[in-house]
Enzyme design. Structure first.
Site, PDB file in Angstrom:
ATOM      1  CD  GLU A  45      -2.814   1.184   2.457  1.00  0.00           C
ATOM      2  OE1 GLU A  45      -3.895   1.788   2.362  1.00  0.00           O
ATOM      3  OE2 GLU A  45      -2.464   0.570   3.482  1.00  0.00           O
ATOM      4  CE  LYS A 115      -7.868   1.478   3.221  1.00  0.00           C
ATOM      5  NZ  LYS A 115      -6.704   2.147   3.864  1.00  0.00           N
ATOM      6  CB  CYS A 156      -5.003  -1.268   4.304  1.00  0.00           C
ATOM      7  SG  CYS A 156      -4.159  -1.002   5.884  1.00  0.00           S
TER       8      CYS A 156
END
Length: 283
Positions: A45, A115, A156
């Site tokens: 990331e 995301k 994440c």
């Protein structure tokens, strides 16, 4: 038994303030991984920028028209590998996203994942972070196919949401890849637990790829890892720069699913996760 699968490399690289140097380092690691036999190379990331809301606008670029995307496409084509391009800050009109791009061995854009779950947390005296101050959330579940394997993407904080992983698995994914940068508070507590838990619950391979731990600013936990469909930790790095090289074995996946047939035993008459159609964005 004929071995079926894919050799992957998880690149846990250092990330600094110089965007061009970060991208150059990533390209070098892609080629090194290819020399080691990798067929798919995954970056962490925010591999081209420091992680922080104060940096996203400055480092943002359009996808796929930006310089980082051009470098990843060129590297994938030159090395003849699939590149899961960690994440980069994406600018789309007035909005910013935390976006993972995937590049095929001809340099083609295979998928783009924004995301979905933004990292907004407040742990008193330890860490407060609010991505939503700057970023917009994605609204698609994303997967792609490579070497006959369907691969799901999360970023994440997406890892914490089991429903998202369940849908990717229901749609046929055998491997889930999460570029992530857990911090020094949540990393020791939950990074490995969540990765192995998703693998065991859903009977899939799970790869988590983090930046190496820096010395200033946001400190990433590191410890990139691969968990198999039994929930076993196959390999894990420490917090230093390095590359994890491992095999994704589809025979192991089928063995687990045959011996513990939870897919057939699910009580969908009692519970069911909403399965929205996934979308691999390529524009």
């Amino acid at each position: 038994m004929i071995k079926r699968g894919l050799k992957i490399a998880l690149v846990q690289m250092s990330v600094g303030p110089d965007k061009a140097k970060n991208v150059e380092a990533a390209v070098k690691e892609i080629h090194k991984a290819k020399e080691l036999g990798a067929q798919l190379v995954a970056l962490p990331e925010c591999f081209n920028s420091p992680y922080g809301t104060q940096y996203f606008s400055e480092y943002a670029e359009e996808v796929p028209g930006g310089s980082t995307c051009a470098a990843l496409a060129e590297a994938a084509a030159a090395a003849r590998v699939c590149v899961v391009g960690g994440t980069l800050p994406e600018r789309c009109g007035p909005r910013l996203y935390n976006t993972c791009t995937v590049w095929g061995p001809a340099g083609e854009l295979l998928a783009k994942h924004r995301k979905v779950h933004l990292f907004d947390i407040d742990i008193p005296d330890k860490i407060t972070f609010k991505e939503s101050d700057v970023l917009s959330p994605g609204d698609q579940i994303t997967s792609f196919e490579y070497h006959g394997i369907k691969i799901g993407l999360g970023i994440c904080y997406d890892l914490r949401f089991a429903e998202m992983a369940q849908i990717m698995t229901d749609q046929g994914c055998s491997l889930l890849v999460y570029p992530g940068a857990f911090n020094m508070t949540t990393g020791p507590q939950h990074w490995e637990v969540l990765g192995r838990g998703r693998a065991a619950d859903l009977q899939v391979w799970v790869a988590l790829v983090s930046p190496a731990r820096g010395r200033d600013g946001y400190l990433a936990w590191g410890h990139s890892l691969l968990a198999d469909p039994w929930g076993r930790l196959v390999a894990q790095l420490d917090h230093q720069p390095g590359t994890l090289l491992a095999d994704i074995d589809l025979n192991t996946l089928e063995e687990v699913r045959t011996q513990i047939p939870v897919r057939r035993q699910k009580r969908n008459d009692i519970y069911e996760v909403l399965n929205k159609t996934s979308k691999s964005e390529t524009s």
